[in-house]
Design a protein around this motif. Structure first.
Motif, short mmCIF file in Angstrom:
data_model
loop_
_atom_site.label_atom_id
_atom_site.label_comp_id
_atom_site.label_asym_id
_atom_site.label_seq_id
_atom_site.Cartn_x
_atom_site.Cartn_y
_atom_site.Cartn_z
N GLU A 1 -4.73 5.59 -5.88
CA GLU A 1 -3.84 4.77 -6.70
C GLU A 1 -3.55 5.52 -8.00
OE1 GLU A 1 -1.50 3.09 -6.89
OE2 GLU A 1 -1.87 0.95 -7.11
N ARG A 2 -2.44 5.22 -8.59
CA ARG A 2 -2.11 5.77 -9.91
C ARG A 2 -2.00 4.59 -10.87
NH1 ARG A 2 3.17 4.90 -11.62
NH2 ARG A 2 4.74 4.46 -10.02
N PRO A 3 -2.03 4.86 -12.18
CA PRO A 3 -1.88 3.75 -13.12
C PRO A 3 -0.54 3.07 -12.90
CG PRO A 3 -2.56 5.75 -14.26
CD PRO A 3 -2.22 6.15 -12.86
N ARG A 4 -0.53 1.77 -12.92
CA ARG A 4 0.69 0.99 -12.73
C ARG A 4 1.00 0.23 -14.01
NH1 ARG A 4 3.30 2.51 -8.07
NH2 ARG A 4 1.66 3.48 -6.86
N GLY A 5 2.24 -0.13 -14.19
CA GLY A 5 2.61 -0.94 -15.34
C GLY A 5 1.81 -2.23 -15.34
N GLY B 1 7.70 11.88 -0.97
CA GLY B 1 7.66 12.18 -2.40
C GLY B 1 9.08 12.44 -2.88
N TRP B 2 9.45 11.73 -3.93
CA TRP B 2 10.83 11.77 -4.47
C TRP B 2 10.82 12.66 -5.71
CZ3 TRP B 2 13.47 6.45 -5.96
CH2 TRP B 2 14.72 6.67 -6.55
N LEU B 3 11.47 13.81 -5.63
CA LEU B 3 11.53 14.73 -6.77
C LEU B 3 12.97 14.98 -7.19
CD1 LEU B 3 9.03 17.63 -5.89
CD2 LEU B 3 8.53 15.43 -6.94
N THR B 4 13.10 15.34 -8.47
CA THR B 4 14.40 15.82 -8.96
C THR B 4 14.19 17.24 -9.48
OG1 THR B 4 13.91 14.58 -10.96
CG2 THR B 4 15.53 13.61 -9.45
N GLY B 5 13.86 17.39 -10.77
CA GLY B 5 13.69 18.73 -11.33
C GLY B 5 15.05 19.40 -11.52
N THR C 1 0.80 -1.23 0.00
CA THR C 1 0.00 0.00 0.00
C THR C 1 0.84 1.28 0.00
OG1 THR C 1 -0.18 0.08 2.41
CG2 THR C 1 -1.90 -1.15 1.22
N ARG C 2 2.15 1.16 -0.04
CA ARG C 2 2.92 2.41 -0.08
C ARG C 2 2.62 3.16 -1.37
NH1 ARG C 2 6.14 5.03 -2.61
NH2 ARG C 2 6.22 3.30 -4.09
N ARG C 3 2.43 4.46 -1.21
CA ARG C 3 2.26 5.33 -2.36
C ARG C 3 3.02 6.60 -2.07
NH1 ARG C 3 -0.98 8.06 -6.44
NH2 ARG C 3 1.22 8.24 -6.93
N SER C 4 3.46 7.27 -3.10
CA SER C 4 4.09 8.57 -2.89
C SER C 4 3.01 9.61 -2.63
CB SER C 4 4.87 8.98 -4.15
OG SER C 4 5.97 8.13 -4.34
N GLY C 5 3.40 10.61 -1.85
CA GLY C 5 2.54 11.79 -1.71
C GLY C 5 3.16 12.89 -2.55
C1 LIG Z 1 14.41 9.58 -9.84
C2 LIG Z 1 12.99 10.09 -9.78
C3 LIG Z 1 12.74 11.44 -9.93
C4 LIG Z 1 11.45 11.94 -9.91
N1 LIG Z 1 11.26 13.27 -10.07
C5 LIG Z 1 10.01 13.75 -10.11
C6 LIG Z 1 9.80 15.13 -10.29
O1 LIG Z 1 10.74 15.92 -10.38
N2 LIG Z 1 8.51 15.56 -10.35
C7 LIG Z 1 7.44 14.70 -10.21
O2 LIG Z 1 6.30 15.14 -10.28
N3 LIG Z 1 7.63 13.39 -10.01
C8 LIG Z 1 8.88 12.90 -9.95
N4 LIG Z 1 9.07 11.56 -9.73
C9 LIG Z 1 7.89 10.66 -9.57
C10 LIG Z 1 7.39 10.54 -8.14
O3 LIG Z 1 8.39 10.53 -7.19
C11 LIG Z 1 6.63 9.23 -7.92
O4 LIG Z 1 7.35 8.20 -8.52
C12 LIG Z 1 5.24 9.20 -8.49
O5 LIG Z 1 4.57 10.34 -8.07
C13 LIG Z 1 4.40 7.99 -8.02
O6 LIG Z 1 5.05 7.20 -7.14
P1 LIG Z 1 4.50 5.93 -6.33
O7 LIG Z 1 4.49 4.81 -7.25
O8 LIG Z 1 5.54 5.81 -5.26
O9 LIG Z 1 3.17 6.25 -5.76
C14 LIG Z 1 10.36 11.05 -9.72
C15 LIG Z 1 10.61 9.68 -9.52
C16 LIG Z 1 11.91 9.20 -9.56
C17 LIG Z 1 12.14 7.73 -9.36
#
Ligand SMILES: Cc1cc2nc3c(=O)[nH]c(=O)nc-3n(C[C@H](O)[C@H](O)[C@H](O)COP(=O)(O)O)c2cc1C
Length: 193
Positions: A178-182, A140-144, A15-19
């Protein structure tokens, strides 16, 4: 499906999901909880015991300074940046209750390939997200652009390192969906020699 079912180890993983970081609110992890999370994240497979990652916790009181730095770097690197871009950079730095910057810090040169060390950094980010989830938070894991700026990297690490991710932590403002998954049929195969 709810995204906060932590009743068993399996449901925790299922059940882990990103926020979305901008939708994460208080409560966030305490300093002691952050220490515990990164200790768990540091238990990540790593070929050669090189620990090719670094975790930089950005304390609450340092978040406004990070916002100022990001805006300064944005202006220096992108003369066409608009006030809106600057606002977005400041918002990036200050969103969500807590922030851990994860750096890929490979040992180079080394017989363990760079690729393997970088994979380990990605796994460390994932492990951090699982630790957060297990402790009742979302991440939530972001780069940008900040992840690809050497000047931003230099705020947290040094030459030869790269920002693997900005991992924002807190509590979802509303239930996660939930989000679409592979499609498993497309991504999982049984090898047939
Ligand atoms: C390396 C990496 C960088 C990411 N960078 C961004 C980002 O900059 N902006 C964004 O909206 N999502 C980004 N994501 C996607 C989210 O972190 C996340 O994977 C997505 O929202 C759904 O994740 P979940 O499957 O954990 O729920 C990135 C994911 C990864 C793996």
């Amino acid at each position: 499906m709810t995204f906060n079912d932590r009743t068993t180890p399996l449901t925790l993983l299922q059940t882990r999901r990103s926020g979305k970081p901008r939708d994460l609110v208080a409560p966030g992890p305490s300093p002691a909880q952050l220490d515990e999370m990164v200790a768990i994240a540091a238990r990540t497979p790593d070929h050669g015991k090189l620990a090719p990652w670094r975790f930089v916790i950005v304390p609450d009181e340092a978040r406004p300074a990070l916002a100022l730095k990001l805006v300064e770097i944005l202006r220096a690197e992108n003369p066409d940046a608009t006030p809106r871009d600057e606002e977005a950079a400041a918002q990036f730095a200050t969103q969500a209750p807590a922030l851990v910057v994860v750096l890929s810090a490979p040992v180079q040169p080394h017989k363990v390939p760079l690729w393997e060390q970088e994979l380990s950094a990605g796994a460390a980010c994932m492990n951090l997200l699982h630790a957060a989830h297990a402790m009742g938070f979302a991440g939530g894991w972001l780069t940008g652009w900040p992840a690809y700026s050497d000047a931003v990297r230099d705020l947290f690490g040094g030459a030869g390192q790269r920002i693997a991710g900005f991992v924002f932590l807190g509590t979802p403002a509303r239930p996660l969906e939930e989000r679409p998954r592979g499609e498993l049929a497309q991504i999982v195969h049984r090898w047939n020699p």
